[in-house]
Design an enzyme around this catalytic site. Structure first.
Site, short mmCIF file in Angstrom:
data_model
loop_
_atom_site.label_atom_id
_atom_site.label_comp_id
_atom_site.label_asym_id
_atom_site.label_seq_id
_atom_site.Cartn_x
_atom_site.Cartn_y
_atom_site.Cartn_z
N LYS A 146 0.88 -1.19 0.00
CA LYS A 146 0.00 0.00 0.00
C LYS A 146 0.91 1.23 0.00
O LYS A 146 1.48 1.60 1.02
CB LYS A 146 -0.86 -0.02 1.27
N CYS B 109 13.25 10.73 7.34
CA CYS B 109 13.29 10.29 8.74
C CYS B 109 14.68 10.46 9.33
O CYS B 109 14.86 10.76 10.49
CB CYS B 109 12.90 8.82 8.80
P1 NAD Z 1 2.16 8.58 7.63
O1 NAD Z 1 2.33 7.84 8.91
O2 NAD Z 1 1.15 9.67 7.58
O3 NAD Z 1 1.74 7.59 6.45
C1 NAD Z 1 2.55 6.50 6.08
C2 NAD Z 1 1.71 5.45 5.40
O4 NAD Z 1 0.76 4.95 6.33
C3 NAD Z 1 0.90 5.95 4.20
O5 NAD Z 1 0.90 4.97 3.20
C4 NAD Z 1 -0.48 6.12 4.78
O6 NAD Z 1 -1.50 5.99 3.82
C5 NAD Z 1 -0.53 4.97 5.76
N1 NAD Z 1 -1.50 5.11 6.84
C6 NAD Z 1 -1.95 6.26 7.43
N2 NAD Z 1 -2.86 5.96 8.38
C7 NAD Z 1 -2.97 4.63 8.41
C8 NAD Z 1 -3.74 3.73 9.19
N3 NAD Z 1 -4.61 4.14 10.11
N4 NAD Z 1 -3.60 2.40 8.98
C9 NAD Z 1 -2.74 1.96 8.05
N5 NAD Z 1 -2.00 2.76 7.26
C10 NAD Z 1 -2.11 4.08 7.45
O7 NAD Z 1 3.59 9.10 7.22
P2 NAD Z 1 4.02 10.04 6.00
O8 NAD Z 1 3.56 11.43 6.27
O9 NAD Z 1 3.65 9.39 4.70
O10 NAD Z 1 5.60 9.94 6.12
C11 NAD Z 1 6.33 10.72 7.00
C12 NAD Z 1 6.74 9.94 8.24
O11 NAD Z 1 7.39 8.75 7.90
C13 NAD Z 1 7.74 10.74 9.08
O12 NAD Z 1 7.41 10.67 10.43
C14 NAD Z 1 9.06 10.03 8.80
O13 NAD Z 1 10.02 10.19 9.79
C15 NAD Z 1 8.61 8.62 8.64
N6 NAD Z 1 9.60 7.83 7.90
C16 NAD Z 1 10.37 6.92 8.57
C17 NAD Z 1 11.36 6.20 7.89
C18 NAD Z 1 12.27 5.21 8.58
O14 NAD Z 1 12.93 4.45 7.88
N7 NAD Z 1 12.36 5.20 9.90
C19 NAD Z 1 11.54 6.42 6.52
C20 NAD Z 1 10.74 7.36 5.88
C21 NAD Z 1 9.77 8.05 6.58
#
Ligand code: NAD
Length: 491
Positions: free
Chosen positions: A184, A294
């Site tokens: 997804k 991140c």
């Molecule tokens: P997000 O948490 O808003 O969304 C990430 C994914 O989760 C998306 O595909 C979204 O559709 C899905 N999602 C949202 N709500 C959900 C739910 N209730 N159930 C299941 N899936 C759901 O994050 P974002 O804004 O897309 O990305 C930014 C965040 O990601 C930042 O906090 C960043 O630090 C983190 N990040 C971490 C890493 C790592 O390797 N540690 C890498 C990249 C990004």
């Protein structure tokens, strides 16, 4: 690598579809949502809005495909994954066009993501034979041994910031171990995943790789809560990660990898090589994707002796960086992903100013960009640990600078947050480097560097930055369950 796998796919960016059971499909509801180019807000595509019904179909297809995929054996799976890696390279330039238009990340950096995706897929393809169990000399009258089995169907949910790399590279570990996958992508940048789906369709048996687009609260939630998806891997924010753990636990016992947010410290000692540390601190901010990373080293701790000189040099370098069309090879900074992300940054900036942080550069959109989601690289100095900016992940091009004299205080501040993803230490003294790095509670520390990931070196967070590690050997094994056997010897 097998080099004879030309895949004849012409992806139509205006007509992205999901991949379910080897078919390119619309959402069951027929609904689509708008996906815009963050550089100019033009409509790129209308994307299928997947729902629980689509997730159920994808999981069903993945379940049907899994036994044969597992039974095919390591060599066949590895060969297929290599063909997929090769197809990504073959389609690299066209994938890049889609990726850059959809994410706003600059093309020169995203080219690395294409290469990295193929490299990681090939790495796992090569590791497959290491999916080994062990023999255990527990008692003389028995032969005790273990084997590794795939979980079955793996659900992967990825964020918006490295859409292609997170979608493609991270298929390697679950697939080589005999799992099938439902992916997804983020609703904000789903197009390269749809392109990958079209490539995967030509290479993998139907149902081995499935792509369901749609919103987190609906498609994502349905994947997390699907009772047959025992293994989940999530990359995204801490808030969503915590929610996913709770949500999954209401349904079943699930194994979940969480790669979450960071607020990562970069500490500069006065003996550091400033010629390297200054560009290093800029590199650590990942402006190529607007700090939306991140691992960005977004808290910069400058020793008092070098603070002013360091900061002035950083500002000079930043002001020379080219902000512009992310498809232009010369651009160094592109747009952010969305209007909402711009508003988040704006509110961080406003609050930092109210709380007394000193704006050194940036703090507003760059002049002349009338459409799209643009923000200038922003630096705040005189940041103190109690400020909102100091404690929360911006996920944007905003750097907080702290002045220091006492390393114990730095460590206390560095470790004083819920995050523990990465960190960076700059000094010429080996002992200082190691002892300081060891004191930072983060999963990944660079010494005299910041930013890169390396093949086979595990990446992941401590504390609320995550659970589990990716990009390395243990990542592959984490997609297997260990099963033990005890044979009673008869003589
Ligand atoms: P997000 O948490 O808003 O969304 C990430 C994914 O989760 C998306 O595909 C979204 O559709 C899905 N999602 C949202 N709500 C959900 C739910 N209730 N159930 C299941 N899936 C759901 O994050 P974002 O804004 O897309 O990305 C930014 C965040 O990601 C930042 O906090 C960043 O630090 C983190 N990040 C971490 C890493 C790592 O390797 N540690 C890498 C990249 C990004």
């Amino acid at each position: 690598m097998s080099g004879n796998s030309s895949v004849d796919v012409t992806f139509d960016i205006e007509n992205p579809r999901m991949l379910i059971g080897g078919e390119l499909v619309e959402s069951a509801s027929g609904r689509r949502y708008d996906c815009v180019n963050p550089a100019d807000e033009t409509l790129l595509a209308q994307v299928p809005e997947g729902s629980a019904e689509d997730v159920a179909a994808a999981v069903g297809a993945a379940q049907d495909a899994q036994p044969a995929w597992a039974a095919a054996g390591v060599a066949a799976r590895a060969e297929t994954i290599r063909r997929f890696a090769y197809a990504i390279l073959e389609h690299g330039e066209r994938l890049l066009q889609v990726e850059v238009k959809d994410s706003g990340n600059i093309i020169s950096e995203m080219r690395r993501d294409v290469a990295s995706s193929a490299r990681q897929l090939n790495y796992y393809a090569a590791l497959g034979y290491e999916m080994k169990g062990s023999t255990i000399p527990a008692t003389p009258g028995n032969l005790h041994f273990t084997e590794r089995e795939p979980y079955g169907v793996v659900g992967r949910i990825v964020p918006f910031n490295h859409p292609l790399m997170f979608a493609a590279a991270k298929l390697g570990a679950p697939l080589i171990t005999g799992n099938t996958v439902v992916l997804k992508p983020s609703e904000q940048s789903p197009l390269s995943a749809c392109y990958l789906g079209e490539l995967a369709r030509e290479i993998f048996p139907p149902g081995v790789v499935n792509v369901v687009t749609g919103f987190g609260k609906e498609a994502g939630e349905a994947l997390v809560r699907h009772p047959e998806v025992k293994r989940l891997a999530f990359i995204g924010s801490v808030a969503t990660g915590l929610h996913i753990q709770r949500s999954a636990a209401e349904v079943a016992v699930k194994q979940i990898t969480l790669e979450l947010g960071g607020k990562n410290p970069l500490i500069v000692f006065p003996d550091a090589d400033m010629k390297k540390a200054i560009p290093g601190a800029i590199k650590g901010m990942n402006f190529g994707w607007q700090g939306q990373s991140c691992g960005s080293t977004s808290r910069l701790f400058l020793h008092d002796d070098i603070h002013d000189e360091f900061l002035a040099a950083m500002v000079e370098r930043l002001s020379a960086m080219k902000i512009g069309d992310p498809l232009d090879e010369m651009s160094q900074i592109g747009p952010m992903i969305s209007a909402a992300q711009i508003e988040k940054v704006r509110s961080f900036v406003g609050r930092a100013q109210e709380e007394g942080a000193r704006l050194v550069t940036g703090g507003a959109p760059p002049p002349g960009f009338d459409s799209g989601y643009w923000w200038s690289p922003t630096i705040f100095a005189d940041v103190t640990p109690d400020m909102y900016l100091a404690r929360n992940e911006v996920f944007g091009p905003v750097l907080s600078v702290f002045r220091w004299r006492d390393i114990d205080e730095v460590i206390e501040i560095a470790n004083g947050l819920e995050f523990g993803l990465s960190g960076s230490v700059w000094t010429r003294d080996l002992d200082t480097a190691i002892t300081t790095a060891r004191r930072i509670r983060s999963g990944y520390i660079w010494i005299n560097g910041a930013g890169p990931h390396y093949p086979a070196v595990p990446f992941g967070g401590m504390k609320n930055s995550g659970l589990g590690r990716e990009e390395a050997f243990d990542d592959m094994m984490s997609y297997t369950e260990e099963k033990a056997y005890s044979i009673v010897l008869q003589s």
